[in-house]
Design an enzyme around this catalytic site. Structure first.
Site, PDB file in Angstrom:
ATOM      1  N   ILE A  93      -5.438  -3.254  -0.507  1.00 47.71           N
ATOM      2  CA  ILE A  93      -6.616  -2.460  -0.151  1.00 47.71           C
ATOM      3  C   ILE A  93      -6.386  -0.978  -0.438  1.00 47.71           C
ATOM      4  O   ILE A  93      -7.341  -0.210  -0.582  1.00 47.71           O
ATOM      5  CB  ILE A  93      -6.957  -2.660   1.342  1.00 47.71           C
ATOM      6  CG1 ILE A  93      -8.376  -2.159   1.646  1.00 47.71           C
ATOM      7  CG2 ILE A  93      -5.916  -2.000   2.243  1.00 47.71           C
ATOM      8  CD1 ILE A  93      -8.864  -2.539   3.032  1.00 47.71           C
ATOM      9  N   LYS A  94      -5.128  -0.574  -0.547  1.00 44.86           N
ATOM     10  CA  LYS A  94      -4.812   0.840  -0.721  1.00 44.86           C
ATOM     11  C   LYS A  94      -5.292   1.399  -2.059  1.00 44.86           C
ATOM     12  O   LYS A  94      -5.391   2.625  -2.218  1.00 44.86           O
ATOM     13  CB  LYS A  94      -3.297   1.053  -0.586  1.00 44.86           C
ATOM     14  CG  LYS A  94      -2.722   0.660   0.762  1.00 44.86           C
ATOM     15  CD  LYS A  94      -3.208   1.552   1.881  1.00 44.86           C
ATOM     16  CE  LYS A  94      -2.476   1.271   3.172  1.00 44.86           C
ATOM     17  NZ  LYS A  94      -2.883   2.172   4.271  1.00 44.86           N
TER      18      LYS A  94
END
Length: 452
Positions: A43-44
């Site tokens: 998700i980063k």
């Protein structure tokens, strides 16, 4: 033609996948927002690119510059992808508790990685936060991203993650569950969803050894709450500026063991190969079971991919060393039976002597020794076949009829792994304890151990 101009255009629009087995005990459906479909497998990627773009707009990151950041690995990967496409250099500081896989992946995409000690205060000059800040001051034309206090982090999730969850659930989501570290996902997505429906509950999953839960409940930064823990990517020993506690309804702490075991369950039972924090998120959700109703719809964020943790939570040895894996080992077999010395026979002794020992001790397998070294083995089945062919072999030396020595394994080998060694052709293995004494483990021993 349908194509993306570069890999950054593939970020986002990750799938929502219904969980079926690991959440079977819950009264309502649970959907996983599977973020490892992003190109950097986490998700980063979302916030990494957002922070780079905002820095460019503000003139903080100039052509040919160097991106500097302290990262547990995933943010670094997102920043590295952005750097590759946009032409920047990267230097990342990380801690010695992070998996080797994460560090190797960062290096593979061209980043320089500096490993710093975990168990020091954030302001300690040796901490990965402090080293990153120092480097940004020393290196010309560099930009210190500071994902913890860079509000572009949570803005990315307000603009992307939150709207995606709302649209994918057709606005029916009632709970958002996030294993949280920097605070960007839980705050940004939580704010968006609460603006859409104030009744939505946002649950943050924390780790024992982190101060976030107590800070949320009391407003107090209590350093007595802080101690070393193993879980990667969640919890903090300070409060990042990305947190806005107004958008978080509850913090739930999860043990290192429960998070690791649940991650493995998700992989085996759902077919979704997730990272450590996903296990913590589901473990925390199950702890909150009593607060859910059949009409609820829970969305849990699965932050990253299990490939980051193959040397840790997906490694049986690593799990056993920390007491996380309740499996029987060769040591358990040895300790659980009669404490009898290993029966052996010399290579020059007669076959008839070996048969006599088998009868006396009621055993089927005997290691063969020569000058104290194990040089082979004999087994009841093999002797039977040879004697049926030539009964006179009973007077022959054992070394004439012996077969290869039994395989040697360590005492901490899981019983399930012995199937590789114990089979139709080979009926036993040897192991040596801490004192240097040899022990034999046979098929019968394993059956007894598994049945107890």
């Amino acid at each position: 033609m349908q194509f993306c101009n570069n890999i950054l255009e593939t970020i986002g629009h990750t799938p929502l996948v219904k969980l079926n087995r690991v959440t079977a005990a819950l009264p309502c459906p649970v959907m996983a927002k599977v973020e490892f479909f992003n190109p950097g497998n986490s998700i980063k990627d979302r916030m990494a690119v957002k922070m780079v773009e905002v820095a460019e707009q503000q003139g903080l990151l100039k052509p040919g510059g160097t991106i500097i950041e302290g990262t547990s690995g995933n943010t670094g990967m997102g920043l590295a992808l952005a750097a590759v496409i946009k032409g920047y250099k990267c230097i990342f500081t990380t801690t010695d508790k992070q998996s080797k896989e994460k560090m190797d992946i960062l290096k593979a995409v061209g980043a320089e990685v500096i490993v710093c000690p975990t168990n020091v205060e954030p302001e300690d000059p040796r901490s990965y936060y402090s080293v990153a800040r120092r480097l940004s001051k020393e290196i010309p034309n560099s930009f210190y991203v500071n994902q913890y206090d860079n509000l572009a982090n949570r803005d990315a999730h307000y603009e992307q993650t939150g709207p995606e969850i709302w649209e994918q659930t057709d606005g029916k989501v009632t709970h958002l569950v996030v294993a949280t570290g920097t605070g960007g996902t839980v705050t940004g997505a939580g704010q968006y969803l609460k603006e859409k429906n104030p009744a939505i509950k946002v649950w943050a999953i924390d780790s024992y050894g982190s101060l976030l839960k107590k800070y949320h409940e009391t407003g107090e930064i209590d350093m007595s709450e802080v101690y070393p823990y193993i879980t990667e990517g969640i919890g903090e020993d300070f409060v990042p500026q990305n947190y806005d506690m107004r958008y978080i309804d509850h913090f739930e702490k999860v043990t290192d063991k429960d998070g690791a075991i649940m991650a493995r369950r998700i992989a085996k039972e759902e077919g979704i190969f997730v990272g450590y924090s996903a296990g913590s998120a589901i473990a925390g959700l199950l702890q909150l079971k009593a607060q859910l109703k059949p009409t609820d719809l829970v969305v849990v964020v699965f932050h990253d991919h299990g490939s980051r943790y193959v040397g840790k939570i997906y490694n049986d040895q690593w799990m056993m060393e920390r007491g996380f894996l309740d499996v029987k080992t060769v040591k358990d077999v040895v300790n659980g039976r009669r404490n009898l010395p290993l029966v052996t026979i010399g290579g020059e002794e007669k076959v008839s002597d070996a048969i006599a020992k088998m009868k006396k001790f009621e055993i089927e397998h005997i290691p063969v020794l020569h000058n104290g070294d194990i040089i082979g083995a004999i087994s009841e089945g093999g002797l039977f076949n040879k004697l049926m062919d030539d009964v006179n072999l009973k007077d022959a030396p054992v070394k004439q009829v012996m077969h290869a020595a039994f395989p040697e394994v360590s005492m901490d080998t899981p019983i399930e792994k012995l199937a590789v060694y114990i089979n139709k052709e080979n009926g036993a293995v040897l192991t040596k304890d801490d004192s240097g004494s040899w022990h034999i483990v046979t098929k019968y021993d394993i059956i007894q151990a598994l049945g107890s």
